[in-house]
Motif scaffolding. Structure first.
Motif, PDB file in Angstrom:
ATOM      1  N   PHE A 101      17.988  -2.105  11.897  1.00  0.00           N
ATOM      2  CA  PHE A 101      16.727  -1.446  12.221  1.00  0.00           C
ATOM      3  C   PHE A 101      15.960  -1.042  10.971  1.00  0.00           C
ATOM      4  N   TYR A 102      16.636  -0.531   9.969  1.00  0.00           N
ATOM      5  CA  TYR A 102      15.956   0.029   8.801  1.00  0.00           C
ATOM      6  C   TYR A 102      15.608  -1.008   7.730  1.00  0.00           C
ATOM      7  N   LYS A 103      16.116  -2.213   7.879  1.00  0.00           N
ATOM      8  CA  LYS A 103      15.836  -3.236   6.868  1.00  0.00           C
ATOM      9  C   LYS A 103      14.347  -3.559   6.839  1.00  0.00           C
ATOM     10  N   GLY A 104      13.732  -3.354   5.676  1.00  0.00           N
ATOM     11  CA  GLY A 104      12.309  -3.620   5.515  1.00  0.00           C
ATOM     12  C   GLY A 104      11.388  -2.535   6.030  1.00  0.00           C
ATOM     13  N   LYS A 105      11.938  -1.484   6.634  1.00  0.00           N
ATOM     14  CA  LYS A 105      11.094  -0.408   7.152  1.00  0.00           C
ATOM     15  C   LYS A 105      10.588   0.477   6.011  1.00  0.00           C
ATOM     16  N   ARG A 106       9.371   0.987   6.179  1.00  0.00           N
ATOM     17  CA  ARG A 106       8.812   1.957   5.246  1.00  0.00           C
ATOM     18  C   ARG A 106       9.186   3.346   5.750  1.00  0.00           C
ATOM     19  N   ARG A 162      -3.737   9.688  10.932  1.00  0.00           N
ATOM     20  CA  ARG A 162      -3.525   8.496  10.107  1.00  0.00           C
ATOM     21  C   ARG A 162      -2.432   7.543  10.590  1.00  0.00           C
ATOM     22  N   ASN A 163      -1.517   8.051  11.448  1.00  0.00           N
ATOM     23  CA  ASN A 163      -0.380   7.184  11.755  1.00  0.00           C
ATOM     24  C   ASN A 163       0.336   7.672  13.013  1.00  0.00           C
ATOM     25  N   ARG A 164      -0.241   7.383  14.166  1.00  0.00           N
ATOM     26  CA  ARG A 164       0.363   7.851  15.412  1.00  0.00           C
ATOM     27  C   ARG A 164       1.588   7.035  15.822  1.00  0.00           C
ATOM     28  N   ASP A 165       1.807   5.920  15.170  1.00  0.00           N
ATOM     29  CA  ASP A 165       2.937   5.067  15.535  1.00  0.00           C
ATOM     30  C   ASP A 165       4.234   5.428  14.812  1.00  0.00           C
ATOM     31  N   VAL A 166       4.175   6.354  13.883  1.00  0.00           N
ATOM     32  CA  VAL A 166       5.365   6.713  13.122  1.00  0.00           C
ATOM     33  C   VAL A 166       6.392   7.378  14.027  1.00  0.00           C
ATOM     34  N   ARG A 167       7.661   7.185  13.733  1.00  0.00           N
ATOM     35  CA  ARG A 167       8.749   7.896  14.410  1.00  0.00           C
ATOM     36  C   ARG A 167       9.224   9.014  13.492  1.00  0.00           C
ATOM     37  N   ALA A 221      18.356   9.409   1.730  1.00  0.00           N
ATOM     38  CA  ALA A 221      17.583   8.403   0.989  1.00  0.00           C
ATOM     39  C   ALA A 221      18.489   7.323   0.410  1.00  0.00           C
ATOM     40  N   LEU A 222      19.621   7.720  -0.136  1.00  0.00           N
ATOM     41  CA  LEU A 222      20.554   6.735  -0.690  1.00  0.00           C
ATOM     42  C   LEU A 222      21.064   5.787   0.385  1.00  0.00           C
ATOM     43  N   ARG A 223      21.354   6.327   1.563  1.00  0.00           N
ATOM     44  CA  ARG A 223      21.810   5.480   2.663  1.00  0.00           C
ATOM     45  C   ARG A 223      20.708   4.524   3.113  1.00  0.00           C
ATOM     46  N   LEU A 224      19.493   5.021   3.197  1.00  0.00           N
ATOM     47  CA  LEU A 224      18.380   4.183   3.624  1.00  0.00           C
ATOM     48  C   LEU A 224      18.159   3.010   2.674  1.00  0.00           C
ATOM     49  N   VAL A 225      18.254   3.286   1.386  1.00  0.00           N
ATOM     50  CA  VAL A 225      18.105   2.210   0.400  1.00  0.00           C
ATOM     51  C   VAL A 225      19.177   1.156   0.612  1.00  0.00           C
ATOM     52  N   ASP A 226      20.398   1.586   0.834  1.00  0.00           N
ATOM     53  CA  ASP A 226      21.484   0.638   1.071  1.00  0.00           C
ATOM     54  C   ASP A 226      21.259  -0.185   2.337  1.00  0.00           C
ATOM     55  N   LEU A 227      20.527   0.387   3.299  1.00  0.00           N
ATOM     56  CA  LEU A 227      20.223  -0.330   4.536  1.00  0.00           C
ATOM     57  C   LEU A 227      18.994  -1.224   4.404  1.00  0.00           C
ATOM     58  N   GLY A 228      18.397  -1.263   3.220  1.00  0.00           N
ATOM     59  CA  GLY A 228      17.276  -2.157   2.981  1.00  0.00           C
ATOM     60  C   GLY A 228      15.910  -1.567   3.244  1.00  0.00           C
ATOM     61  N   ALA A 229      15.808  -0.256   3.370  1.00  0.00           N
ATOM     62  CA  ALA A 229      14.518   0.385   3.621  1.00  0.00           C
ATOM     63  C   ALA A 229      13.731   0.560   2.329  1.00  0.00           C
ATOM     64  N   ASP A 230      12.411   0.625   2.471  1.00  0.00           N
ATOM     65  CA  ASP A 230      11.499   0.960   1.369  1.00  0.00           C
ATOM     66  C   ASP A 230      11.281   2.468   1.445  1.00  0.00           C
ATOM     67  N   LEU A 288       0.154  10.358   2.294  1.00  0.00           N
ATOM     68  CA  LEU A 288       1.584  10.049   2.275  1.00  0.00           C
ATOM     69  C   LEU A 288       2.081   9.452   3.582  1.00  0.00           C
ATOM     70  N   VAL A 289       1.531   9.864   4.718  1.00  0.00           N
ATOM     71  CA  VAL A 289       2.063   9.387   5.996  1.00  0.00           C
ATOM     72  C   VAL A 289       1.524   8.012   6.393  1.00  0.00           C
ATOM     73  N   ARG A 290       0.479   7.560   5.741  1.00  0.00           N
ATOM     74  CA  ARG A 290      -0.108   6.271   6.127  1.00  0.00           C
ATOM     75  C   ARG A 290       0.887   5.145   5.947  1.00  0.00           C
ATOM     76  N   ASP A 291       0.936   4.258   6.917  1.00  0.00           N
ATOM     77  CA  ASP A 291       1.732   3.022   6.862  1.00  0.00           C
ATOM     78  C   ASP A 291       3.238   3.251   6.907  1.00  0.00           C
ATOM     79  N   GLN A 292       3.684   4.465   7.120  1.00  0.00           N
ATOM     80  CA  GLN A 292       5.127   4.706   7.223  1.00  0.00           C
ATOM     81  C   GLN A 292       5.614   4.357   8.631  1.00  0.00           C
TER      82      GLN A 292
END
Length: 327
Positions: A4-9, A118-123, A24-33, A74-78
């Motif tokens: 799920f997190y691979k490639g996610k912002r 700016r970003n109503r689709d964010v979770r 944050a360290l875990r997210l990076v390992d999962l391929g997140a930006d 900061l929240v844009r495009d996340q």
């Protein structure tokens, strides 16, 4: 979850703190930006060394979430937002209530407003607290327990939770609220004397100083290792079925404070003494507390993997490797 997190912002507020940096360290390992936002206010525990293993793979924005103008950017495009920035000291919230109001309540509303614009689709995953239950009326405490906070921190966290629920229902901004209990582990802030007893006890044990236990030491608490808390957050962010809900974290095995210290003594040379409660702490002490995480387990399958003995052994080993950075 791993895919799920691979490639996610992903944006992590308070990301240089104890839980935020581990996440944050875990997210990076999962391929997140990963983008971290942290104010680096000394009393709140931010530490650049916390992300040292992935410093070149994590972007850091030094900003205060009380700055509503920067939040719009900061929240844009996340894709996912972990809202972890907070004032966590119950005692400090009573001695100086306005910063707690600003950070734990008003800033959460500003964050939601930025997402609305700016970003109503964010979770969003919001790190809340068991403190909003106040003194337990029954044990284990479940999510149906009355909400009767006994300090400013609990009141403001409850208000923050209610904002997330309102914006979920009114504007469709998906959020999950996790009520954390006593979290411990590598990267926790050991320098503070007001963020809870676990960090104080661990610091004193590492320095060979006597631990002071208020009261008789028979107060019961549940504990979550930070890796288990991060697991819960990642599951909450990846599972659409839990959107709009609030859940307790916790552990099946509560420990008395004396048992916590006895476990520390297996790995450190530490002594303790029982002392009377200071009046300012007695006023906001909740007595026994341990929560039920059955609702979150039923929804996601999460359960803690670390018992206290294993978790404290891991924690002590980490801080002995890097004493200059934390002690």
């Amino acid at each position: 979850m791993n895919d799920f997190y691979k490639g996610k912002r992903v944006l992590v507020t308070g990301g240089l703190g104890f839980i935020g940096s581990t996440l944050a360290l875990r997210l990076v390992d999962l391929g997140a930006d990963v983008l971290i936002v942290d104010s680096m206010i000394p009393a709140y525990g931010g530490n650049l060394f916390n992300i040292e293993p992935a410093r070149d793979r994590i972007r850091v924005n030094f900003s205060d979430i009380r700055d509503a103008y920067s939040l719009d950017y900061l929240v844009r495009d996340q894709d996912v937002l972990f809202s972890l920035a907070g004032q966590v000291s119950h005692l400090d919230s009573m001695n100086d209530p306005m910063p707690d109001l600003e950070i734990n309540c008003r800033s959460q509303l500003s964050l939601l407003e930025a997402c609305r614009r700016r970003n109503r689709d964010v979770r969003i995953i919001f790190a809340s607290t068991r403190q909003m239950y106040g003194r337990p009326q029954y044990l284990p405490v479940d999510e149906d327990h009355p909400l009767v906070p006994i300090d400013v921190n609990g009141i403001n966290k409850l208000a923050g939770e209610m904002y997330y629920g309102l914006y979920h229902e009114t504007y469709g901004i998906r959020s999950v609220r996790l009520r954390l209990t006593n979290t411990y582990g590598p990267r926790m802030d050991l320098r503070s004397d007001s963020k809870g007893f676990a960090g104080i006890f661990i610091r004193r044990a590492l320095l060979g100083e006597k631990i002071q236990i208020f009261g008789d030491g028979h107060q019961r608490r549940d504990f979550n290792h930070v890796d288990d808390v991060v697991d819960a957050m990642l599951l909450a962010g990846a599972d659409e079925r839990v959107s709009g809900e609030c859940f307790n974290l916790g552990h099946a095995r509560p420990y008395r404070l004396l048992e916590f210290v006895e476990t520390l003594r297996r790995y450190t040379n530490v002594d303790f003494e029982l002392v009377p409660f200071p009046s300012e702490r007695q006023a906001i002490d909740i007595g026994d507390y341990y929560g039920s995480y059955e609702r979150f387990h039923a929804a996601t399958g999460w359960e803690p993997r670390h018992d206290l003995d294993e978790g404290l052994q891991d924690t002590i080993a980490y801080f002995r490797r890097f004493p200059d950075e934390y002690l």
